[in-house]
Scaffold this motif. Structure first.
Motif, PDB file in Angstrom:
ATOM      1  N   VAL A 343     -81.967 -63.610  39.291  1.00  0.00           N
ATOM      2  CA  VAL A 343     -80.569 -63.722  39.734  1.00  0.00           C
ATOM      3  C   VAL A 343     -79.825 -62.416  39.487  1.00  0.00           C
ATOM      4  O   VAL A 343     -79.002 -61.979  40.305  1.00  0.00           O
ATOM      5  CB  VAL A 343     -79.884 -64.903  39.024  1.00  0.00           C
ATOM      6  CG1 VAL A 343     -78.390 -64.917  39.317  1.00  0.00           C
ATOM      7  CG2 VAL A 343     -80.506 -66.223  39.460  1.00  0.00           C
ATOM      8  N   ALA A 344     -80.114 -61.772  38.343  1.00  0.00           N
ATOM      9  CA  ALA A 344     -79.478 -60.487  38.053  1.00  0.00           C
ATOM     10  C   ALA A 344     -79.898 -59.433  39.074  1.00  0.00           C
ATOM     11  O   ALA A 344     -79.075 -58.625  39.537  1.00  0.00           O
ATOM     12  CB  ALA A 344     -79.828 -60.032  36.637  1.00  0.00           C
ATOM     13  N   ALA A 345     -81.178 -59.431  39.432  1.00  0.00           N
ATOM     14  CA  ALA A 345     -81.638 -58.484  40.457  1.00  0.00           C
ATOM     15  C   ALA A 345     -80.963 -58.758  41.798  1.00  0.00           C
ATOM     16  O   ALA A 345     -80.585 -57.829  42.526  1.00  0.00           O
ATOM     17  CB  ALA A 345     -83.159 -58.571  40.594  1.00  0.00           C
ATOM     18  N   GLN A 346     -80.801 -60.032  42.114  1.00  0.00           N
ATOM     19  CA  GLN A 346     -80.116 -60.392  43.352  1.00  0.00           C
ATOM     20  C   GLN A 346     -78.669 -59.906  43.345  1.00  0.00           C
ATOM     21  O   GLN A 346     -78.166 -59.367  44.344  1.00  0.00           O
ATOM     22  CB  GLN A 346     -80.151 -61.912  43.556  1.00  0.00           C
ATOM     23  CG  GLN A 346     -79.416 -62.367  44.798  1.00  0.00           C
ATOM     24  CD  GLN A 346     -79.119 -63.851  44.782  1.00  0.00           C
ATOM     25  OE1 GLN A 346     -79.217 -64.484  43.738  1.00  0.00           O
ATOM     26  NE2 GLN A 346     -78.752 -64.403  45.917  1.00  0.00           N
ATOM     27  N   SER A 347     -77.992 -60.088  42.223  1.00  0.00           N
ATOM     28  CA  SER A 347     -76.581 -59.687  42.147  1.00  0.00           C
ATOM     29  C   SER A 347     -76.427 -58.174  42.301  1.00  0.00           C
ATOM     30  O   SER A 347     -75.437 -57.708  42.873  1.00  0.00           O
ATOM     31  CB  SER A 347     -75.980 -60.158  40.820  1.00  0.00           C
ATOM     32  OG  SER A 347     -76.618 -59.528  39.720  1.00  0.00           O
ATOM     33  N   ARG A 348     -77.387 -57.418  41.814  1.00  0.00           N
ATOM     34  CA  ARG A 348     -77.321 -55.961  42.007  1.00  0.00           C
ATOM     35  C   ARG A 348     -77.485 -55.602  43.481  1.00  0.00           C
ATOM     36  O   ARG A 348     -76.808 -54.695  43.988  1.00  0.00           O
ATOM     37  CB  ARG A 348     -78.407 -55.276  41.173  1.00  0.00           C
ATOM     38  CG  ARG A 348     -78.217 -55.423  39.666  1.00  0.00           C
ATOM     39  CD  ARG A 348     -79.218 -54.575  38.889  1.00  0.00           C
ATOM     40  NE  ARG A 348     -79.141 -54.846  37.461  1.00  0.00           N
ATOM     41  CZ  ARG A 348     -79.912 -55.690  36.811  1.00  0.00           C
ATOM     42  NH1 ARG A 348     -80.865 -56.361  37.477  1.00  0.00           N
ATOM     43  NH2 ARG A 348     -79.769 -55.884  35.502  1.00  0.00           N
ATOM     44  N   LEU A 349     -78.381 -56.293  44.162  1.00  0.00           N
ATOM     45  CA  LEU A 349     -78.544 -56.047  45.597  1.00  0.00           C
ATOM     46  C   LEU A 349     -77.296 -56.459  46.366  1.00  0.00           C
ATOM     47  O   LEU A 349     -76.895 -55.790  47.332  1.00  0.00           O
ATOM     48  CB  LEU A 349     -79.770 -56.811  46.110  1.00  0.00           C
ATOM     49  CG  LEU A 349     -81.124 -56.353  45.544  1.00  0.00           C
ATOM     50  CD1 LEU A 349     -82.232 -57.279  46.020  1.00  0.00           C
ATOM     51  CD2 LEU A 349     -81.412 -54.913  45.942  1.00  0.00           C
ATOM     52  N   VAL A 350     -76.678 -57.559  45.946  1.00  0.00           N
ATOM     53  CA  VAL A 350     -75.436 -57.991  46.588  1.00  0.00           C
ATOM     54  C   VAL A 350     -74.342 -56.952  46.385  1.00  0.00           C
ATOM     55  O   VAL A 350     -73.542 -56.673  47.288  1.00  0.00           O
ATOM     56  CB  VAL A 350     -75.004 -59.364  46.039  1.00  0.00           C
ATOM     57  CG1 VAL A 350     -73.600 -59.723  46.512  1.00  0.00           C
ATOM     58  CG2 VAL A 350     -75.993 -60.441  46.474  1.00  0.00           C
ATOM     59  N   LEU A 351     -74.285 -56.355  45.196  1.00  0.00           N
ATOM     60  CA  LEU A 351     -73.301 -55.306  44.929  1.00  0.00           C
ATOM     61  C   LEU A 351     -73.499 -54.127  45.884  1.00  0.00           C
ATOM     62  O   LEU A 351     -72.518 -53.603  46.439  1.00  0.00           O
ATOM     63  CB  LEU A 351     -73.404 -54.848  43.482  1.00  0.00           C
ATOM     64  CG  LEU A 351     -72.512 -53.662  43.080  1.00  0.00           C
ATOM     65  CD1 LEU A 351     -71.048 -53.969  43.327  1.00  0.00           C
ATOM     66  CD2 LEU A 351     -72.761 -53.278  41.627  1.00  0.00           C
TER      67      LEU A 351
END
Length: 476
Positions: A343-351
């Motif tokens: 989820v943290a990796a996903q949030s970085r990509l979303v950023l």
């Protein structure tokens, strides 16, 4: 015969001069009425202030943010002791067989009362990380609220300028219909006098029908825009003042706008806080793999009373410390940790995605704003030229060098040019506010609106350290 022909020609020229002179007078009078119209009552700043106060979408988002604030005191509760009071009472039937082979029966009325206090001393840093995550969620929620506020203000600008533009279009179409009615009337009189052919009258009648259709379409669009205005701003529009672009608040270059958006755009800021939230959730998941230490105190009193058996009671007090360490939970905590990392990796990509979207929005808004400036200048020149052309065609028609169709075509060109100018002026205002929103500065403070700014940190401070109480700070 030649004299009669000359007389007829002179009469036709004279009639044309009278007819087109009256039509031209109507055009100039309509223009003077539009220029000399009285000052209107409402301005854009007042409409934006009203929307900021009453818009239901924005108020719902504020309520959501107040609910998000409550995550912090809930997380802080992990530092505080937990008190539980218990009370039990009932009836108990007893039948005893004594050594003397006799039976003794009784009905007991036992009751127990106790208080238990539990204090967590260590839980794998989950409380500390939960507090940090809750605070980051509050920060992210504030940026989301600011983003919604910008969207509402931009919707209000759009609704305001749409009503203003559609009101101007309706007035322009009404003037056009008045012009076409008079043109048809003059043409019919000249037809009765034998000065023009039935074709001229049919053409004038067809243009009037088209003008009435265009007026009806403009009135429909005005009614729709007024309904949208009431939905967004919270009141029905009356007379609106012309809105101006806000170039004074805009960045001076595209590069400056892009740099500001990367720092101040609320969507980017919210996505940044979401990355921190996701990273903190990893530590919370890992905390389940660490030991926990708790301290529990208990005080209780119990009684069994009966007139036959006498009274039996117990008073008890205890303090117990316990340490628990997970050995194997079936892989749940490990899976939750891996899940949090993804989820943290996903949030970085979303950023990264949000940053790209913000840059694209800024460039699009900048180009649209610059293009709107060109469109307004071109439309103003077109209206000026079309007005001069109509005047020239009307004078030529008075001299017999132009036909009724030429005047109608020139009038249609002028009305279309006015419509394009009205649309360009509307787009110019919306484009400037859109650019200000893209860089993240479309708010009450920068616009200097005459309304109190909603400060979400006020509610946060009111509830952050609240240990008890069911009422919200608003008294609900």
């Amino acid at each position: 015969m030649v004299g009669r022909a000359k007389e007829f020609g002179v009469g036709r020229v004279h009639a044309r001069r009278m007819g087109f002179g009256l039509i031209l007078g109507l055009i100039l009078t309509a223009g003077l009425v539009a220029i000399c119209s009285p000052a209107r009552a409402e301005d854009l700043a007042a409409a934006l202030a009203k929307a900021y106060q009453t818009n239901p979408t924005l108020n719902a988002e504020r309520a959501r943010q107040r609910a998000t604030d409550e995550n912090v005191p809930q997380a802080l509760a992990g530092y505080r002791p937990q008190l539980i009071a218990s009370l039990g009472a009932g009836l108990q039937a007893v039948r005893n067989l004594l050594p003397t082979n006799t039976i003794q029966t009784a009905t007991l009325k036992p009751w127990t009362i106790g208080v238990t206090v539990t204090q967590t001393l260590f839980n794998g840093f989950r409380t500390a990380n939960s507090v940090r995550m809750a605070e980051l969620q509050v920060q992210s929620g504030r940026e989301a609220l600011r983003n919604v506020g910008q969207g509402v203000l931009l919707d209000a600008v759009t609704a305001y300028t749409n009503v203003l533009a559609n009101q101007s279009l309706v007035e322009a179409q009404r003037s056009n219909v008045a012009f076409l009615r008079e043109t048809l009337s003059v043409t019919q009189r000249r037809l009765n006098a034998g000065d023009v052919t039935p074709t001229d009258a049919s053409q004038a009648e067809a243009r009037l029908s088209r003008g009435l259709s265009d007026l009806n379409a403009a009135e429909v669009n005005l009614a729709i825009s007024q309904a949208t205005y009431a939905q967004v701003i919270g009141m029905t529009p009356s007379q609106l003042r012309a809105a101006d672009p806000i170039d004074r608040l805009l960045p001076r270059s595209r590069e400056d706008a892009t740099a500001l958006a990367s720092k101040e755009n609320p969507a980017v800021a919210a996505a940044s806080f979401d990355v921190d939230v996701a990273s903190t959730s990893i530590h919370i998941a890992e905390g389940a793999l660490l030991p926990s230490v708790t301290l529990q105190g208990n005080v209780s009193r119990s009684r069994d009373s009966d007139q036959t058996l006498g009274t039996f009671g117990t008073d008890q007090a205890s303090i117990v410390g316990s340490v628990t360490a997970p050995i194997y939970d079936g892989g749940t905590a490990a899976s939750q940790t891996r899940q949090a990392k993804e989820v943290a990796a996903q949030s970085r990509l979303v950023l990264d995605q949000v940053r790209n979207q913000a840059r694209t929005a800024v460039v699009s808004a900048w180009v649209a704003n610059e293009g709107a400036k060109v469109a307004v200048s071109a439309s103003e020149a077109e209206v000026k030229a079309a007005t001069v052309a109509l005047q020239g065609v009307s004078r030529e028609a008075q001299g017999g060098q132009r036909t009724t169709v030429d005047v109608l075509n020139s009038q249609a060109d002028l009305i279309q040019a006015k419509a394009r100018l009205i649309g360009a002026q509307r787009d110019r205002v919306i484009a400037s506010y859109t650019l200000l929103s893209a860089v993240g500065r479309l708010d009450v403070k920068n616009l200097n609106l005459n309304t109190p700014d909603y400060l979400p940190e006020v509610h946060y401070q009111q509830v952050r350290d609240a240990w008890h109480g069911l009422r919200t700070p608003s008294g609900q």
